[in-house]
Design an enzyme around this catalytic site. Structure first.
Site, PDB file in Angstrom:
ATOM      1  N   ARG A  11      20.865  -5.586 -19.079  1.00  0.00           N
ATOM      2  CA  ARG A  11      20.222  -6.342 -18.266  1.00  0.00           C
ATOM      3  C   ARG A  11      21.099  -8.018 -19.138  1.00  0.00           C
ATOM      4  O   ARG A  11      21.011  -8.101 -20.189  1.00  0.00           O
ATOM      5  CB  ARG A  11      18.607  -7.437 -19.517  1.00  0.00           C
ATOM      6  CG  ARG A  11      17.831  -7.678 -17.983  1.00  0.00           C
ATOM      7  CD  ARG A  11      16.856  -8.435 -19.191  1.00  0.00           C
ATOM      8  NE  ARG A  11      17.197  -8.923 -19.826  1.00  0.00           N
ATOM      9  CZ  ARG A  11      16.501  -9.305 -21.479  1.00  0.00           C
ATOM     10  NH1 ARG A  11      15.348  -9.151 -21.434  1.00  0.00           N
ATOM     11  NH2 ARG A  11      16.918 -10.770 -21.903  1.00  0.00           N
ATOM     12  N   HIS A  70      15.971 -13.060 -20.215  1.00  0.00           N
ATOM     13  CA  HIS A  70      14.480 -11.376 -19.127  1.00  0.00           C
ATOM     14  C   HIS A  70      14.270 -12.536 -18.024  1.00  0.00           C
ATOM     15  O   HIS A  70      13.860 -11.808 -17.064  1.00  0.00           O
ATOM     16  CB  HIS A  70      13.284 -11.921 -20.330  1.00  0.00           C
ATOM     17  CG  HIS A  70      12.410 -11.317 -19.410  1.00  0.00           C
ATOM     18  ND1 HIS A  70      12.305  -9.697 -19.054  1.00  0.00           N
ATOM     19  CD2 HIS A  70      11.088 -11.712 -19.699  1.00  0.00           C
ATOM     20  CE1 HIS A  70      11.505 -10.013 -18.678  1.00  0.00           C
ATOM     21  NE2 HIS A  70       9.997 -10.953 -18.857  1.00  0.00           N
ATOM     22  N   TYR A  73      17.761 -13.255 -29.254  1.00  0.00           N
ATOM     23  CA  TYR A  73      17.855 -12.999 -29.894  1.00  0.00           C
ATOM     24  C   TYR A  73      18.969 -11.737 -30.126  1.00  0.00           C
ATOM     25  O   TYR A  73      18.495 -10.236 -30.285  1.00  0.00           O
ATOM     26  CB  TYR A  73      16.737 -12.269 -29.485  1.00  0.00           C
ATOM     27  CG  TYR A  73      16.346 -11.837 -28.262  1.00  0.00           C
ATOM     28  CD1 TYR A  73      16.776 -11.053 -27.016  1.00  0.00           C
ATOM     29  CD2 TYR A  73      15.661 -12.892 -28.037  1.00  0.00           C
ATOM     30  CE1 TYR A  73      16.600 -11.519 -25.934  1.00  0.00           C
ATOM     31  CE2 TYR A  73      15.765 -13.211 -25.920  1.00  0.00           C
ATOM     32  CZ  TYR A  73      15.703 -12.253 -25.031  1.00  0.00           C
ATOM     33  OH  TYR A  73      16.029 -12.172 -23.911  1.00  0.00           O
TER      34      TYR A  73
HETATM   35  C1  LIG Z   1       0.743  -4.796 -19.659  1.00  0.00           C
HETATM   36  C2  LIG Z   1       1.329  -6.118 -19.520  1.00  0.00           C
HETATM   37  N1  LIG Z   1       1.530  -6.510 -21.603  1.00  0.00           N
HETATM   38  C3  LIG Z   1       3.015  -7.922 -20.885  1.00  0.00           C
HETATM   39  C4  LIG Z   1       2.839  -8.341 -20.249  1.00  0.00           C
HETATM   40  C5  LIG Z   1       3.955  -9.232 -20.593  1.00  0.00           C
HETATM   41  N2  LIG Z   1       5.457  -8.717 -20.252  1.00  0.00           N
HETATM   42  C6  LIG Z   1       5.864  -9.119 -19.056  1.00  0.00           C
HETATM   43  S1  LIG Z   1       7.800  -8.241 -18.682  1.00  0.00           S
HETATM   44  C7  LIG Z   1       7.569  -7.317 -20.302  1.00  0.00           C
HETATM   45  C8  LIG Z   1       8.854  -7.078 -20.959  1.00  0.00           C
HETATM   46  C9  LIG Z   1       9.342  -5.293 -19.962  1.00  0.00           C
HETATM   47  O1  LIG Z   1      10.123  -4.968 -20.430  1.00  0.00           O
HETATM   48  P1  LIG Z   1      10.897  -3.495 -19.778  1.00  0.00           P
HETATM   49  O2  LIG Z   1       9.599  -2.432 -19.278  1.00  0.00           O
HETATM   50  O3  LIG Z   1      11.699  -2.852 -20.630  1.00  0.00           O
HETATM   51  O4  LIG Z   1      11.310  -4.128 -18.630  1.00  0.00           O
HETATM   52  P2  LIG Z   1      12.582  -5.496 -18.192  1.00  0.00           P
HETATM   53  O5  LIG Z   1      12.449  -6.548 -18.404  1.00  0.00           O
HETATM   54  O6  LIG Z   1      13.041  -5.119 -19.753  1.00  0.00           O
HETATM   55  O7  LIG Z   1      13.518  -4.058 -17.116  1.00  0.00           O
HETATM   56  C10 LIG Z   1       6.232  -8.191 -21.107  1.00  0.00           C
HETATM   57  C11 LIG Z   1       6.167  -7.709 -22.293  1.00  0.00           C
HETATM   58  C12 LIG Z   1       2.978  -7.952 -18.841  1.00  0.00           C
HETATM   59  N3  LIG Z   1       3.229  -8.179 -17.669  1.00  0.00           N
HETATM   60  N4  LIG Z   1       1.594  -6.651 -18.555  1.00  0.00           N
END
Ligand SMILES: Cc1ncc(C[n+]2csc(CCOP(=O)(O)OP(=O)(O)O)c2C)c(N)n1
Ligand SMILES: [Mg+2]
Length: 330
Positions: free
Chosen positions: A248, A252, A261
């Site tokens: 990435r 975020h 971090y």
């Molecule tokens: C069920 C749920 N838990 C937490 C969140 C908050 N949240 C949004 S994106 C994210 C991180 C997801 O990481 P990853 O699956 O690795 O995807 P990336 O953003 O790195 O592409 C979180 C914790 C959410 N949207 N839904």
């Protein structure tokens, strides 16, 4: 001249130029959105930057007339390949009435467009996975020759929805392609604090489906893996788990500061492997792209992004009276 890898995959020079153009379009729209966000014009950005090769390589391997995609929030490369336009994406960024995804009601990244078989998703991560399995089951019951393609982050592969969907699809041999876009972080949490297994694709074994880990910075490698998975699905041999490794390149979201971090050296090292740069280099090595053609493409895309921005900025918001539309039966 370097080895021509795309011909061996059945891809023409036009095909790979189109892939590159789509990757570049996704990157330029995303970059513009950050500027608009920092200028206070759009409320939120969640980026595809660094994942364009995985997204575009995969989407090109699908049947764009028949297959269904259930993208997650970073998948601008997938939805552009399936027919969403720069203007439509900007309308979503500006939350305007004409946004095809939700009429400006959802945050950006909640892609959905019926005419292009882009299935709308929800904010809780991974809920799209059981939906993809359901669409594949529906297709089978209706005798349709379709494959469903669903993506999610590596962090999201820990959600129950992934495990339930993977198990059901494998038991019923449904034509689902599960693609994990492993970008090494789930917001601030690095991979090694998310899972104890070496690869997300190792999980496939437990469900009785093939699992493969590939270089997500190489659109041709992704294309080949997803094509094979689609062929398996169409032959009735069931689902496949593909893990595409990338990084990435942005925080975020526009509301995150990743300096808290991760070290800048790590980000810079990933930027040196930027898939946009390496794919351009490949296309030049095999004589498909020239510096001149690349500049022309960049200029055309810049013009398109400018026009999309202007259109979306000037477009009207939804009428206040429509706030309850789709909420209550009419
Ligand atoms: C069920 C749920 N838990 C937490 C969140 C908050 N949240 C949004 S994106 C994210 C991180 C997801 O990481 P990853 O699956 O690795 O995807 P990336 O953003 O790195 O592409 C979180 C914790 C959410 N949207 N839904
Ligand atoms: Mg991630």
């Amino acid at each position: 001249m370097a080895e021509n890898r795309h011909q061996a995959l059945g891809l023409s020079d036009e095909n790979v130029l189109e892939m590159f153009r789509t990757m570049l379009m996704a990157r330029r729209i995303d970059e513009r959105m950050w500027l608009l966000n920092r200028a206070g014009k759009i409320p939120f950005v969640i980026s595809c930057q660094g994942q364009e090769a995985a997204q575009v390589g995969a989407a090109f391997a699908l049947d764009r007339e028949k297959d269904y995609v259930l993208p997650y929030y970073r998948d601008m490369g997938v939805v552009l390949t399936f027919g969403m336009t720069a203007t439509e994406l900007m309308l979503s960024g500006f939350a305007k009435a004409e946004d095809p995804n939700s009429g400006g009601r959802q945050m950006p990244g909640h892609f959905g467009q019926k005419k292009n078989r882009i299935v709308t998703g929800s904010s809780p991560v991974t809920t799209q996975v059981p939906h993809a399995v359901g669409v594949a089951l529906g297709g089978r019951l209706e005798g349709k020759d379709l494959v469903t393609f669903v993506t999610f982050g590596e962090g999201s592969s820990n959600q129950g929805d992934f495990h339930e969907g993977a198990n059901y699809a494998a038991v019923h041999k449904l034509p689902v392609i599960f693609m994990c876009e492993n970008n090494k972080y789930a917001i601030s949490v690095p991979y090694e604090k998310q899972v104890a297994c070496e690869k997300i694709s190792d999980r496939a074994l437990g469900y009785g489906m093939p699992g493969i880990t590939i270089d997500g910075n190489d659109p041709l490698e992704v294309y080949a893996a997803v094509k094979e998975a689609a062929d398996r699905g169409r032959r009735g041999e069931g689902p496949t788990l593909v893990e595409a490794i990338s990084y990435r390149l942005t925080p975020h979201s526009s509301d995150d500061d990743d300096r808290a971090y991760r070290e800048r050296d790590e980000v810079d090292a990933a930027k040196a492997k930027d898939p946009i740069i390496s794919f351009a280099a490949y296309l030049k090595e095999v004589g498909v792209l020239t510096d001149e053609k690349e500049k022309e493409m960049n200029d055309e895309i810049a013009k398109e992004v400018n026009e999309a921005t202007e259109y979306a900025e000037n477009a009207p918001y939804a009428d206040a009276e429509s706030a309850l539309k789709h909420v209550y039966a009419e």
